[in-house]
Design a protein around this motif. Structure first.
Motif, PDB file in Angstrom:
ATOM      1  N   LEU A   1      11.407  14.256  -5.862  1.00  0.00           N
ATOM      2  CA  LEU A   1      11.669  14.891  -5.167  1.00  0.00           C
ATOM      3  C   LEU A   1      11.056  14.726  -4.218  1.00  0.00           C
ATOM      4  CD1 LEU A   1      13.078  16.949  -3.799  1.00  0.00           C
ATOM      5  CD2 LEU A   1      11.820  18.930  -5.432  1.00  0.00           C
ATOM      6  N   THR A   2       9.545  14.022  -5.066  1.00  0.00           N
ATOM      7  CA  THR A   2       8.248  14.746  -4.227  1.00  0.00           C
ATOM      8  C   THR A   2       8.259  13.989  -3.522  1.00  0.00           C
ATOM      9  OG1 THR A   2       7.510  16.178  -6.468  1.00  0.00           O
ATOM     10  CG2 THR A   2       5.530  15.138  -4.992  1.00  0.00           C
ATOM     11  N   ALA A   3       7.996  12.516  -3.730  1.00  0.00           N
ATOM     12  CA  ALA A   3       7.962  11.335  -3.855  1.00  0.00           C
ATOM     13  C   ALA A   3       8.396  10.996  -1.749  1.00  0.00           C
ATOM     14  CB  ALA A   3       7.901   9.787  -4.334  1.00  0.00           C
ATOM     15  N   LYS A   4       9.547  11.666  -2.326  1.00  0.00           N
ATOM     16  CA  LYS A   4      10.514  10.982  -0.855  1.00  0.00           C
ATOM     17  C   LYS A   4      10.189  11.760   0.713  1.00  0.00           C
ATOM     18  CE  LYS A   4      14.993  12.800   1.424  1.00  0.00           C
ATOM     19  NZ  LYS A   4      16.425  12.989   0.738  1.00  0.00           N
ATOM     20  N   TYR A   5       9.701  13.593  -0.316  1.00  0.00           N
ATOM     21  CA  TYR A   5       9.503  14.508   0.854  1.00  0.00           C
ATOM     22  C   TYR A   5       7.895  14.554   1.536  1.00  0.00           C
ATOM     23  CZ  TYR A   5      14.018  16.692   1.076  1.00  0.00           C
ATOM     24  OH  TYR A   5      14.418  17.101   0.668  1.00  0.00           O
ATOM     25  N   ALA A   6       6.959  14.424   0.284  1.00  0.00           N
ATOM     26  CA  ALA A   6       5.325  13.875   0.046  1.00  0.00           C
ATOM     27  C   ALA A   6       4.896  12.585   0.748  1.00  0.00           C
ATOM     28  CB  ALA A   6       4.714  14.298  -0.836  1.00  0.00           C
ATOM     29  N   GLY A   7       5.953  11.541   0.406  1.00  0.00           N
ATOM     30  CA  GLY A   7       5.712  10.257   0.483  1.00  0.00           C
ATOM     31  C   GLY A   7       5.887   9.930   2.491  1.00  0.00           C
ATOM     32  N   ALA A   8       7.523  10.148   2.478  1.00  0.00           N
ATOM     33  CA  ALA A   8       7.930  10.175   3.892  1.00  0.00           C
ATOM     34  C   ALA A   8       6.783  10.671   5.197  1.00  0.00           C
ATOM     35  CB  ALA A   8       8.763  11.010   4.132  1.00  0.00           C
TER      36      ALA A   8
ATOM     37  N   HIS B   1       1.063  -1.024  -0.263  1.00  0.00           N
ATOM     38  CA  HIS B   1       0.061   0.174   0.024  1.00  0.00           C
ATOM     39  C   HIS B   1       0.643   1.061  -0.299  1.00  0.00           C
ATOM     40  CE1 HIS B   1      -3.087   2.013   0.232  1.00  0.00           C
ATOM     41  NE2 HIS B   1      -3.289   2.607   1.479  1.00  0.00           N
ATOM     42  N   GLN B   2       2.309   1.174   0.506  1.00  0.00           N
ATOM     43  CA  GLN B   2       2.986   2.337   0.447  1.00  0.00           C
ATOM     44  C   GLN B   2       3.035   2.379  -0.800  1.00  0.00           C
ATOM     45  OE1 GLN B   2       6.789   0.785   2.383  1.00  0.00           O
ATOM     46  NE2 GLN B   2       7.762   1.376   0.390  1.00  0.00           N
ATOM     47  N   HIS B   3       2.739   1.812  -1.604  1.00  0.00           N
ATOM     48  CA  HIS B   3       3.637   2.486  -2.926  1.00  0.00           C
ATOM     49  C   HIS B   3       2.375   3.277  -4.014  1.00  0.00           C
ATOM     50  CE1 HIS B   3       7.004   0.526  -3.306  1.00  0.00           C
ATOM     51  NE2 HIS B   3       6.188  -0.804  -2.367  1.00  0.00           N
ATOM     52  N   ARG B   4       1.173   3.038  -3.230  1.00  0.00           N
ATOM     53  CA  ARG B   4      -0.150   4.199  -3.960  1.00  0.00           C
ATOM     54  C   ARG B   4       0.171   5.257  -3.266  1.00  0.00           C
ATOM     55  NH1 ARG B   4      -5.615   2.277  -2.181  1.00  0.00           N
ATOM     56  NH2 ARG B   4      -6.207   3.273  -3.488  1.00  0.00           N
ATOM     57  N   LEU B   5       0.372   5.065  -2.117  1.00  0.00           N
ATOM     58  CA  LEU B   5       0.808   6.246  -1.420  1.00  0.00           C
ATOM     59  C   LEU B   5       1.782   7.562  -1.780  1.00  0.00           C
ATOM     60  CD1 LEU B   5       0.478   4.948   2.274  1.00  0.00           C
ATOM     61  CD2 LEU B   5      -0.631   7.026   1.575  1.00  0.00           C
ATOM     62  N   VAL B   6       2.962   6.683  -2.609  1.00  0.00           N
ATOM     63  CA  VAL B   6       3.740   7.233  -3.094  1.00  0.00           C
ATOM     64  C   VAL B   6       3.349   8.150  -4.491  1.00  0.00           C
ATOM     65  CG1 VAL B   6       5.248   7.416  -5.283  1.00  0.00           C
ATOM     66  CG2 VAL B   6       5.826   6.746  -2.414  1.00  0.00           C
ATOM     67  N   GLN B   7       2.171   7.751  -4.779  1.00  0.00           N
ATOM     68  CA  GLN B   7       1.353   7.835  -6.286  1.00  0.00           C
ATOM     69  C   GLN B   7       0.224   9.067  -5.956  1.00  0.00           C
ATOM     70  OE1 GLN B   7      -1.384   5.288  -7.553  1.00  0.00           O
ATOM     71  NE2 GLN B   7      -1.985   6.368  -9.741  1.00  0.00           N
TER      72      GLN B   7
ATOM     73  N   GLU C   1      13.623   9.222   9.207  1.00  0.00           N
ATOM     74  CA  GLU C   1      13.761   7.431   9.160  1.00  0.00           C
ATOM     75  C   GLU C   1      12.433   7.280   8.068  1.00  0.00           C
ATOM     76  OE1 GLU C   1      14.161   4.130  12.030  1.00  0.00           O
ATOM     77  OE2 GLU C   1      13.519   5.379  13.695  1.00  0.00           O
ATOM     78  N   ALA C   2      11.628   8.031   7.705  1.00  0.00           N
ATOM     79  CA  ALA C   2      10.612   8.309   6.953  1.00  0.00           C
ATOM     80  C   ALA C   2      12.058   8.491   5.455  1.00  0.00           C
ATOM     81  CB  ALA C   2       9.906   8.638   7.095  1.00  0.00           C
ATOM     82  N   LEU C   3      12.408   9.428   5.984  1.00  0.00           N
ATOM     83  CA  LEU C   3      13.029  10.493   5.024  1.00  0.00           C
ATOM     84  C   LEU C   3      14.314   9.216   4.178  1.00  0.00           C
ATOM     85  CD1 LEU C   3      13.299  14.045   6.050  1.00  0.00           C
ATOM     86  CD2 LEU C   3      12.444  12.864   3.539  1.00  0.00           C
ATOM     87  N   GLU C   4      15.251   8.485   4.994  1.00  0.00           N
ATOM     88  CA  GLU C   4      16.012   7.385   5.173  1.00  0.00           C
ATOM     89  C   GLU C   4      15.457   7.100   3.717  1.00  0.00           C
ATOM     90  OE1 GLU C   4      19.653   5.009   6.477  1.00  0.00           O
ATOM     91  OE2 GLU C   4      17.409   5.222   7.910  1.00  0.00           O
ATOM     92  N   SER C   5      14.268   5.991   4.307  1.00  0.00           N
ATOM     93  CA  SER C   5      14.230   5.130   3.456  1.00  0.00           C
ATOM     94  C   SER C   5      12.676   5.765   1.930  1.00  0.00           C
ATOM     95  CB  SER C   5      12.360   4.369   4.151  1.00  0.00           C
ATOM     96  OG  SER C   5      11.806   3.726   3.448  1.00  0.00           O
ATOM     97  N   PHE C   6      12.247   6.734   2.251  1.00  0.00           N
ATOM     98  CA  PHE C   6      12.206   7.208   0.524  1.00  0.00           C
ATOM     99  C   PHE C   6      13.150   7.927   0.087  1.00  0.00           C
ATOM    100  CE2 PHE C   6       7.551   6.751   1.546  1.00  0.00           C
ATOM    101  CZ  PHE C   6       6.896   6.348   1.113  1.00  0.00           C
TER     102      PHE C   6
ATOM    103  N   GLY D   1      13.791   3.857  -7.887  1.00  0.00           N
ATOM    104  CA  GLY D   1      12.784   2.935  -8.418  1.00  0.00           C
ATOM    105  C   GLY D   1      12.546   3.790  -9.633  1.00  0.00           C
ATOM    106  N   ASN D   2      11.449   3.582 -10.279  1.00  0.00           N
ATOM    107  CA  ASN D   2      11.760   4.114 -11.582  1.00  0.00           C
ATOM    108  C   ASN D   2      10.890   5.842 -11.698  1.00  0.00           C
ATOM    109  OD1 ASN D   2      11.422   4.480 -14.635  1.00  0.00           O
ATOM    110  ND2 ASN D   2      10.559   3.487 -14.520  1.00  0.00           N
ATOM    111  N   PHE D   3      11.656   6.711 -11.685  1.00  0.00           N
ATOM    112  CA  PHE D   3      11.273   8.261 -10.912  1.00  0.00           C
ATOM    113  C   PHE D   3      11.770   8.772 -11.642  1.00  0.00           C
ATOM    114  CE2 PHE D   3       9.929   5.442  -7.155  1.00  0.00           C
ATOM    115  CZ  PHE D   3       9.149   6.544  -7.026  1.00  0.00           C
ATOM    116  N   SER D   4      11.202  10.295 -12.292  1.00  0.00           N
ATOM    117  CA  SER D   4      11.820  11.278 -12.853  1.00  0.00           C
ATOM    118  C   SER D   4      12.533  11.955 -11.674  1.00  0.00           C
ATOM    119  CB  SER D   4      10.706  12.072 -13.510  1.00  0.00           C
ATOM    120  OG  SER D   4       9.839  12.657 -12.778  1.00  0.00           O
ATOM    121  N   PHE D   5      13.589  13.017 -12.482  1.00  0.00           N
ATOM    122  CA  PHE D   5      13.720  14.116 -10.655  1.00  0.00           C
ATOM    123  C   PHE D   5      13.025  14.729  -9.410  1.00  0.00           C
ATOM    124  CE2 PHE D   5      14.864  17.783  -9.112  1.00  0.00           C
ATOM    125  CZ  PHE D   5      16.017  17.675  -8.371  1.00  0.00           C
ATOM    126  N   THR D   6      11.538  15.065 -10.958  1.00  0.00           N
ATOM    127  CA  THR D   6      10.539  15.595  -9.942  1.00  0.00           C
ATOM    128  C   THR D   6      10.252  14.949  -9.515  1.00  0.00           C
ATOM    129  OG1 THR D   6      10.518  17.205 -11.897  1.00  0.00           O
ATOM    130  CG2 THR D   6       8.531  17.419 -10.279  1.00  0.00           C
TER     131      THR D   6
END
Length: 322
Positions: A222-229, A26-32, A202-207, A214-219
């Protein structure tokens, strides 16, 4: 702290029943959801989520990268080489492709099995936003393993089917092996998220790890790391409550010691060499081993010796370079 209305989609997903039933996938849906809301997020300098200076972030990344190097150069024992040769004489697939998320523990279970048996495989990293890489499949989760054109899904089922191909005349597993494989899927994985996302750092370290691999663009990274964490930090608190975890580190340490006790002095649960339960435990722990939660686990429990033996037994990755 200023309220982030743009995270409404994330919050809706995090409180949905599915989030509590299968937190790892489910964490990957949160990234989305986090990525879709990126344009409306106000990166306020007053928010502690976005107040990390460049030096701190760079130091954290460098420290993590350094620890990851320890898992690269591992030796292979003569006994494990013999086992691999025996397997390859019976099972020689021409084309094996794993569709995965790099940090998914269930995908890492499959990879641990493939690496141990020295079965060459290709990796297709699935973009958790579009999932375009698996549009062709009716199964919309990972792992998906394609073996000479045949689709296999669900990590435990994949491993069962591959084991039957490797050892067609041998009983799949004994009662002890089956018990501990079930323990991994029904208990151990539920402890991971509350530990991985225990604190903001720790959340930031994980993301940082997830988005780097993962298969991410630069933008998107950046967004997934902070918002996802941020999203997973709050979700981990819900999971902690759902599974009656009062102290997430204590629960992780207890699980590690429970596993060591199950070995009963043996090198592996399988005896002289790993069995499917050993590979399952090793596989789901491998993504966290060099995160803070994994480092703490090894420091405060006796699981480290077994983990090192597993690293040596599984050996280097059988992944075919892209």
């Amino acid at each position: 702290m200023r309220k982030f209305s743009s995270l409404a989609a994330v919050c809706r997903i995090s409180t949905a029943p599915a989030a509590l039933e299968n937190p790892i996938h489910h964490q990957h849906r949160l990234v989305q959801a986090a990525l879709l809301s990126a344009n409306s997020i106000n990166y306020s300098a007053r928010s502690p989520w976005f107040s990390y200076d460049k030096v701190t972030l760079k130091s954290a990344r460098n420290a993590f990268a350094g620890t990851m190097l320890f898992s690269v150069a591992v030796s292979t024992s003569a006994e494990e080489v013999h086992a691999k040769e025996h397997v390859l004489s019976k099972f020689l697939p021409n084309d094996v492709v794993l569709y995965q998320y790099e940090a998914c523990p269930f995908c890492n279970k499959v990879k641990a099995f493939l690496d141990f048996y020295d079965i060459p495989y290709k990796i297709v990293e699935v973009n958790p936003i579009s999932k375009k890489e698996i549009k062709w499949s009716d199964y919309k989760k990972v792992p998906i393993l394609m073996v000479d054109g045949d689709q296999m899904v669900d990590s435990s089922d994949i491993i069962d089917k591959l084991t039957k191909k490797i050892h067609p005349d041998v009983q799949l597993e004994g009662d002890e092996e089956k018990k501990w494989r079930g323990w991994v899927d029904n208990h151990l994985v539920h402890i991971l998220s509350p530990n991985i996302y225990r604190s903001t750092s720790e959340a930031l370290e994980s993301f940082d790890y997830i988005t780097t691999h993962g298969n991410f663009s630069f933008t998107e990274r950046l967004t997934a790391k902070y918002a996802g964490a941020m999203a997973m930090y709050f979700v981990s608190k819900k999971l902690k409550k759902k599974h009656n975890i009062t102290d997430e580190r204590a629960a992780l340490y207890e699980a590690a010691e429970t596993w060591v006790d199950a070995l009963k002095g043996r090198e592996f649960l399988g005896g002289a060499k790993p069995n499917l339960a050993d590979l399952a435990v090793y596989g789901v722990l491998r993504p966290i081993r060099y995160l803070k939660s994994g480092r703490d686990m090894v420091e405060h429990t006796t699981i480290g010796d077994w983990y090192t033996r597993m690293e040596n037994a599984v050996g280097v990755s059988s992944k075919i370079p892209a």
